[in-house]
Structure formats: structure tokens, C-alpha cells
Design an enzyme around this catalytic site. Structure first.
Site, short mmCIF file in Angstrom:
data_model
loop_
_atom_site.label_atom_id
_atom_site.label_comp_id
_atom_site.label_asym_id
_atom_site.label_seq_id
_atom_site.Cartn_x
_atom_site.Cartn_y
_atom_site.Cartn_z
N ARG A 311 146.88 32.14 3.38
CA ARG A 311 147.33 30.93 3.18
C ARG A 311 147.75 29.92 4.38
NH1 ARG A 311 148.74 27.68 -1.30
NH2 ARG A 311 148.01 29.06 -3.38
N GLU A 720 155.83 23.73 -4.37
CA GLU A 720 155.96 24.11 -2.80
C GLU A 720 155.88 22.84 -1.84
OE1 GLU A 720 153.84 28.36 -3.33
OE2 GLU A 720 152.60 27.27 -3.93
#
Length: 765
Positions: A311, A720
């Protein structure tokens, strides 16, 4: 309509009065045992001998277990079975559990655990990235590489070239409620687990393996957590498994919680990175070619490090079109705590790298960093016109909804960025000691699990004959307000007041095979699953009423606590009772899987994300150049939550995410000594932001707009993405430090007072 209302958190009153019940508050039978681990004081070596005789005879001790005493699997890893619950022949970090003590009180267990006599033949530990590279100590055989175009050639041909290195620190989760679990033996060998976990199904799986039973013999319940931030996605496995194994051996309930010191010594942190970069760009600061190398310190076991590192690579572009790019990622194995999931899951580290590059380019050109950023943006709205097609990520996903140009234009106006930037420049000219800085940084964050099969969720909804509604879903509540948002969805589908809806604890016995509440997916996945379940019941009720009134089910309207059809109006409770008497099913499951996903992590190509969430922040800071002390003076944030399900909860998440992100990059410093012992393992030595560290002026607003993708009520995830708004605080500090001299200051993170002072000295050279 219940959605889009700024309702308070469903347990807000319980939180502020102290009445909210967490795992360690759950009453246990009087014969319950309390557990503690005996841990390694050596970072690497061979476990030669353990003399636990004093432990066994200590006051209150009922049982002591080592790896040899475990009946079945000795593993608590979420990935490749490389993380034993209790060490066998080797130790891998200071804090690794060696044995478990069960005693009549928490204090008795902790005291006894310190009495073990352990002989370990110490080896020289691998602690640093350089040491891991020298020893070729890594996960995966070689580095992972994602690329597009010819970065090397583009850099070589560019009018300007820069290179640099950024150290990105790790971060302790510091959830207010520490790790905790309670195991209650049931009849027939079954086991009930209460766990402070973001992933009840993972706990169920690991406990079943440890007991040698099918998953149906283990039930896991989580009502709430006092914070998680990713630290309870996999790190709770050890406590739950230990409690279950001892409970099976003794027939007594067992509970375990880490004291803060134990928690910080044993559990994993955010991955720290070193990012090397070489970039080629034109006279306007447009990136022509860029080469990133990520060195990732993963710790002693694999845990979730591979998807975290992936990621980071996927967010190395952030909001910028990179025509020629190469990203190389080294996943390094060291004798430190096993780094794990943390809010953003690698995305913040990858994003910070490109933001550092933008600041470096702007400094080199003497330009406004915000202007350089905007020149490198993706095409607005996913425009594909022109030869460059500036709307495709390095991994091949089209950016179809790029709204940052409009969003930032609005933020520049509302925050008076241009005027304040001029004012900061004037201040710095007139003030030799106190220097100010200001920065505007964007966020583009991909939403979905990159492991595609995790993008699924289930729900269970009951309507009772009095019209009250009970629901369960697979998501967990950790203070973020997920339960309230999902309850709002259910209330809206039935057209009733939210007071008629009750959500009870997440329970693997009600909703099976759940994914972790992570990847900002909680509302997206579980909200849709609940909607599908509610709509199934609503259609059954509508069909029943339509039959009674010789009408169509599509003509039945649920609104304001009433149900209208063919000129007749009933209360929702009356319709529920009518359905019950008509033998209409008032219970349904719902299942949802995220569409459009296709991802090959080996090739680094596909569509790993359903959509992107956007945001931007302007931060102003002041620095004392004599000491390095600094403060955040003001933050202005405009964030994209789509059509928000609950604006109050979303703004709360944005505020908290920004402060946590700023803390990661400024005050929160993890320090290991040369032996591998974590020295910052208590609030006295590890500094999270306090209330006094928040900006004196803190303006947060939501961008008005819907998600173009068909999410729950066209909302967007908000767990997030806001953390990365805190990058603007770091960039503002870079701007302030750079005002001290012409040499590139090279401010590293965390930008503690010491780091700021060192950067000031570099700028003045």
C-alpha cells in the site's frame, strides 16, 4: 431521513460518564484466573533453559505453561504461521513471550512472571535497516518493484535533478484501552471469547486452531474497543489464544490484559521506512521521472508487512501524475517488535515520500510548494484528453473522480492561504528568532482492502412484532461511530426513528466470516450489508400490504414512523404485527461484496481500490530557532466524505486523524538501544499529542459532493484518509526551518525539537 444527520455517538453518554463497558470491565466468575506473559530480555538468541520453579510456587499461581505444554497449534500469526504464541528454541526480540502464568489476580500473575530464570545464548541482533540489508534478512526473496515508463532515462534527460533520503519514524498506537481478552469455557468443549479486537473472525480462527476444534466451537464477541487504530487487527491474537488454552486446561475462566508498559514492549508499531529518491523535473517543477526505494523495517515476523509495504507503493504517487516512475520496496526482517497495521496501513509512509519530493523541488526552484503540487496534479475529473492521459496511476487504475483542483481552490479561499503565505514571509524577514511556516498538502487515498477477498460483509436484521429493530453486522466499534452510522442506515430504510434500532455486540455466532474493521471499510461494507438485509424485510412487508390493498409493493412508502399504501396509513409497529400475524418473515441476512476490484500484487497492476477519498489541509506553525521548540498555530481542513452519513462523526474523525498524523511526524519518537530494547515504552518517554498540542485555530469542513461510485448513500470512507492531512504540519515545519538559510534543510521525521534544531543548522551552513 435518518442518514446525513449530525447525531452524537451512540455511546457518547456512556463514554463521558465512565459507564461504557470494555472487556476488562466484564464481570467474570469468582474463580477466574488472570494471565501474564514472561518475556525475553534478549533480542536474539538460542533459548537454552527455563527454570520456572519459583514462578510455579509464587503466591496465587495456579498454572504455568510453556510451548511444550500447548495442546495443538503454537501460532498466533495472521499470515504465514511464523509467530509462535510462546517461544520454542529461539528468541527474536526483547519482549517476546516465553511462558504464560495463570494466577488468582492480575498483580500476582505479573509478579510471578518476573521470577523465571531463563538462559539464552545471545546472538548479535539485527536491528537496523542497514544491518538487515547486509545480512539479506528480509521477507520475500528480493525487492518488490512496481514501475511505469522509463524512470532512469527520464531523470537523465530532465533539466533538473535532485536526490534525497527521508527517514520516516514508526508510531505506537497508544489506544486508551490496552489489549485485553476473556475466555469462558462452555459445555461440550466450546469456548466463548470476549476480545478487544478489530477482527473477531481472526480471533475465532486462531483460538480454534490452538484448541484443536472447528471454528463453530469458538464464539467471539466484541462490544467495543477503547481505540484500535490497526493495533487490534492482529495483535490481540496472543491474549485470546493464551486465555483459551489455559481455560481449557483448568476448566476456569481466564482473563488477560497488558499493562501499558507490557503492551508497548510486546506489540507491534507502525512500520518505519527509509525512502531514497531521485527525481528529474522541468523548470516549472513538473516531475518527468522519479525513482523511489522504500526500505521497510518489518520486525521479527511477517504479520501484515507485505500488504502494508504494497500500500505504501500504491500511494507513492498521492495526488500526482508520474509519467515515468519506478518504486522498489525492500521488506526487512529485524529483531524488533513485529510491525503491524496502523491507520493508513502504509499509505501515509508512501504519501510522505512524494510530498517530501514536492517540497524539495519547490525549494530548489524558489517556488511556492503549493503551486508546484498543483502543476503535478492528475487531470481534473478524470479528463483523458491529450496524449499524456494524466489520469492513470502507476499501477494502471484510472483516476475518474479527481476533485482536488476544485477542493483546493475552495480551501485556498476559505483559509486565506495566499495572504497568509505573504504574511509569513514578512514575519520571517522581521523576526530573527521565531520563524513561521505554512503549507498546503493534498490527500488522495484509495479505499478497499488490497487483498480482494476481504472486501465483503454480512449483517443480520430482526424486526420484532412491536416494531423494534435489532441488528448485527461484522464491523467492530472502536470509538469511530460505526454502530451509529449503520443504525442510521437501518432506521432510514424502515423510515423510523433511530431510537427504534438497537445494535448489539459484534458476534461471530451471528455474522460469520467477517473481515477486520480496517482499510476504512467499516461503513462502506457493513452499511451496504445492513441495507440489503433491511430492504429484504421491507419488501416482504410491502408485498404483504400491497396484497391487502390490491396495490403494488413499489407504491408502499415507509416514512416518519409510518407506512402508507393506497390511501391507508399504519404505524410501523402495526405493520410489523400484521406481518407477524400473516406469517411473513421479519428476519433477514444481508451480504455485500465490493464491485469493480481487480488486482495483481505481483505484477503491480489492476484496480485495487473501489474509489479514492480526497482532502487537503493548510497548517501554519512557529519555530523557536534557538531551541527547536515549535507549535501548530492554525489548521484549516477541507475533506471529502462524499454524502456524509453523519457529519458530526466524520468531522470528529477528521480532527482526530489530523492530530494523530501530526503527532506521528512531530513528537512521537520510538527509540531502541543497541541491545534492541525499546526505551520509549511508557507515557513518560513516548510523547503523543496532548490537548494543548492541537492547533489554537482549528477549522474543519466537509466538501459538498456525492461519491460517484455506488456506495452506501453515496458516502465515502473517513477512517484513515484524514491522518495524512497531518503531513501538512510536517511540510509547514520544513517551510519554517528553510526560512533560516539557503541550504536545503533536509528536515527528518519525527520532527522533534532536536530534529528541527539540527535542520536549522543545516539550513544555515
Amino acid at each position: 431521513m435518518s442518514v446525513a444527520k449530525p447525531l452524537p455517538h451512540d455511546a457518547a453518554e456512556l463514554h463521558v460518564t465512565g459507564a461504557a463497558r470494555y472487556v476488562d470491565d466484564i464481570p467474570a466468575p469468582k474463580d477466574a484466573l488472570h494471565l501474564a506473559f514472561g518475556t525475553s530480555g534478549v533480542a536474539a538468541g538460542i533459548l537454552e533453559r527455563m527454570d520456572l520453579s519459583e514462578v510455579r510456587t509464587a503466591p496465587g499461581v495456579a498454572l504455568v505453561m510453556t510451548a511444550d505444554d500447548l495442546p495443538f497449534a503454537n501460532d498466533v500469526s495472521p499470515s504465514i504461521h511464523d509467530e509462535p504464541l510462546l517461544a520454542t528454541d529461539r528468541v527474536h526480540y526483547i519482549g517476546q513471550p516465553l511462558f504464560v502464568v495463570a494466577a488468582t489476580s492480575h498483580l500476582a500473575a505479573r509478579r510471578a512472571a518476573r521470577l523465571g530464570q531463563v538462559d539464552i545464548s545471545a546472538h548479535h541482533p539485527i536491528l537496523s535497516m542497514d544491518a538487515a540489508l547486509a545480512k539479506n534478512s528480509r521477507f520475500e526473496e528480493g525487492p518488490r518493484i512496481y514501475a511505469r515508463g522509463d524512470a532512469e532515462a527520464a531523470i537523465a534527460a530532465a533539466p533538473h535533478r535532485l536526490n534525497g533520503q527521508l527517514h520516516v519514524g514508526g508510531q505506537e498506537h497508544f489506544y486508551l484501552e490496552g489489549q485485553a481478552a476473556l475466555a469462558l469455557p462452555q459445555e461440550g468443549g466450546d469456548m466463548m471469547i470476549m476480545s478487544s479486537t478489530q477482527h473477531p473472525t481472526e480471533i475465532q480462527h486462531k483460538v480454534a486452531d490452538a484448541l484443536g476444534v472447528p471454528m463453530h466451537s469458538v464464539r467471539v464477541e466484541t462490544r467495543r474497543m477503547g481505540g484500535g487504530f490497526g493495533g487490534k487487527e492482529s495483535q490481540g491474537n496472543a491474549l485470546a489464544v493464551a486465555c483459551a488454552v489455559v481455560a481449557r486446561a483448568t476448566g476456569r475462566p481466564c482473563r488477560m490484559r497488558y499493562d501499558r508498559d507490557d503492551d508497548m514492549m510486546i506489540t507491534g508499531k507502525r512500520h518505519d521506512f527509509r525512502i531514497d529518491y531521485t527525481v528529474g523535473f522541468d523548470d516549472d517543477g513538473r516531475v518527468l521521472g522519479i525513482d523511489f526505494t522504500h526500505y521497510v523495517r518489518c520486525g521479527w515476523s511477517q504479520d501484515l508487512s507485505l500488504p502494508v509495504a504494497d500500500r505504501a507503493m500504491l500511494h507513492a504517487d498521492n495526488a500526482y501524475f508520474l509519467p515515468n516512475v519506478r518504486i522498489t520496496s525492500h521488506r526487512l526482517k529485524t529483531n524488533t517488535q513485529s510491525a503491524t497495521a496502523f491507520r493508513g496501513f502504509g499509505g501515509p509512509q508512501g504519501m510522505l515520500g512524494i510530498e517530501r519530493v514536492m517540497d524539495h523541488i519547490a525549494t530548489h526552484l524558489g517556488d511556492d510548494p503549493s503551486a508546484v503540487r498543483r502543476r503535478n496534479f492528475y487531470a481534473s475529473g478524470g479528463d483523458t484528453s491529450g496524449q499524456k492521459k494524466r489520469n492513470v496511476t502507476p499501477y494502471g487504475q484510472p483516476v475518474e473522480d479527481f476533485i482536488l483542483p476544485e477542493l483546493i481552490e475552495a480551501l485556498v479561499a476559505s483559509s486565506a492561504y495566499d495572504q497568509r503565505r505573504d504574511a509569513v514571509a514578512r514575519w520571517n524577514t522581521d523576526n530573527p528568532i521565531l520563524k513561521k511556516g505554512i503549507a498546503l498538502t493534498p490527500v488522495k487515498f484509495g479505499i478497499s482492502f488490497t487483498l480482494t477477498h476481504l472486501n465483503q460483509a454480512g449483517a443480520l436484521v430482526h424486526v420484532y412484532q412491536d416494531g423494534s429493530i435489532h441488528l448485527n453486522h461484522g464491523g467492530t466499534e472502536m470509538g469511530q461511530g460505526l454502530f451509529q452510522k449503520v443504525a442510521q442506515v437501518a432506521a432510514d430504510r424502515f423510515g423510523v426513528d433511530i431510537g427504534q434500532v438497537k445494535i448489539t455486540a459484534t458476534d461471530t455466532g451471528k455474522v460469520p466470516n467477517t473481515s477486520a474493521t480496517a482499510a476504512s471499510s467499516g461503513s462502506d461494507l457493513n452499511g451496504m450489508a445492513v441495507k440489503i438485509a433491511c430492504d429484504t424485510i421491507r419488501y416482504r412487508m410491502s408485498d404483504m400490504l400491497a396484497g391487502k390493498h390490491q396495490s403494488s409493493a413499489q407504491d408502499v412508502v415507509f416514512r416518519d414512523g409510518e407506512v402508507a399504501v393506497a390511501g391507508a396509513t399504519y404505524s410501523f409497529a402495526e405493520v410489523a404485527q400484521m406481518a407477524y400475524h400473516s406469517r411473513v418473515g421479519l428476519s433477514s441476512t444481508g451480504f455485500y461484496k465490493t464491485p469493480k476490484l481487480e488486482w495483481d500484487r505481483i505484477k503491480g497492476h489492476g484496480r485495487p481500490f473501489f474509489y479514492f477519498a480526497y482532502g487537503a489541509a493548510v497548517t501554519e506553525v512557529v519555530v523557536d530557532t534557538l531551541t527547536g521548540e515549535n507549535r501548530i498555530l492554525r489548521a484549516d481542513i477541507l475533506h471529502d466524505a462524499g454524502a456524509s452519513l453523519n457529519p458530526s462523526l466524520d468531522i470528529g474523525q477528521i480532527e482526530g486523524g489530523y492530530v494523530q498524523g501530526a503527532g506521528w511526524l512531530t513528537t512521537e519518537e520510538l527509540v531502541w538501544d543497541d541491545a534492541g530494547r525499546l526505551r520509549t515504552h511508557a507515557p513518560s518517554t513516548y510523547k503523543i499529542p496532548a490537548c494543548s498540542d492541537r492547533p489554537d485555530v482549528f477549522n474543519v469542513a466537509l466538501w459538498t459532493g456525492e461519491n460517484r461510485e455506488e456506495t452506501i448513500y453515496r458516502s465515502k470512507a473517513v477512517g484513515e484518509p484524514p491522518l495524512m492531512l497531518g503531513i501538512s504540519a510536517y511540510s509547514a515545519l520544513c517551510n519554517a526551518v528553510q526560512a533560516c538559510g539557503a541550504t536545503y534543510a533536509d528536515l527528518q521525521t519525527p520532527a522533534t525539537a532536536e530534529a528541527v534544531l539540527a535542520a536549522i543548522e543545516r539550513a544555515r551552513q
